[in-house]
Write a protein that holds these residues in place. Structure first.
Motif: not given
Length: 109
Positions: A72-90
């Motif tokens: 998740l922190p690695e993904l955050y690096h690519y999503l900064q200022d992108s107006k996107h998010l990643v959800l981890l769901c069960d």
């Protein structure tokens, strides 16, 4: 991309332009959703877990959360200022973790 998605879920056949323009992982996700008759435009459940229910879900899926800790922190690096998010769901669709552009994430919460 939205036009391709709308064409795909409306049942139009896949054309070469679509196949070349959409990342294979996304196209596979679309196909899985279509096969399971999932329509993202018509969610009927807006269930919000109580604090104790969320705590239970997080404990139940602790192994999944631990596995995602490095990713998740690695993904955050690519999503900064992108107006996107990643959800981890069960497996039931409950959101266990969310990361992404802070301004966008704050609006979605």
């Amino acid at each position: 991309m939205l036009n391709f998605w709308e064409s795909y879920i409306s049942g139009e056949p896949l054309d070469d332009e679509l196949v070349k323009s959409v990342h294979p992982a996304i196209l596979c996700s679309w196909q899985r959703s279509k096969n399971k008759k999932i329509n993202p435009s018509s969610f009927e459940h807006d269930e919000i877990l109580t604090s104790s229910q969320l705590k239970q879900q997080l404990q139940t899926h602790n192994e999944l959360l631990q596995a995602a800790t490095d990713v998740l922190p690695e993904l955050y690096h690519y999503l900064q200022d992108s107006k996107h998010l990643v959800l981890l769901c069960d497996n039931a669709g409950y959101i266990l973790e969310a990361i992404g552009d802070p301004n966008f994430l704050h609006k979605e919460q």
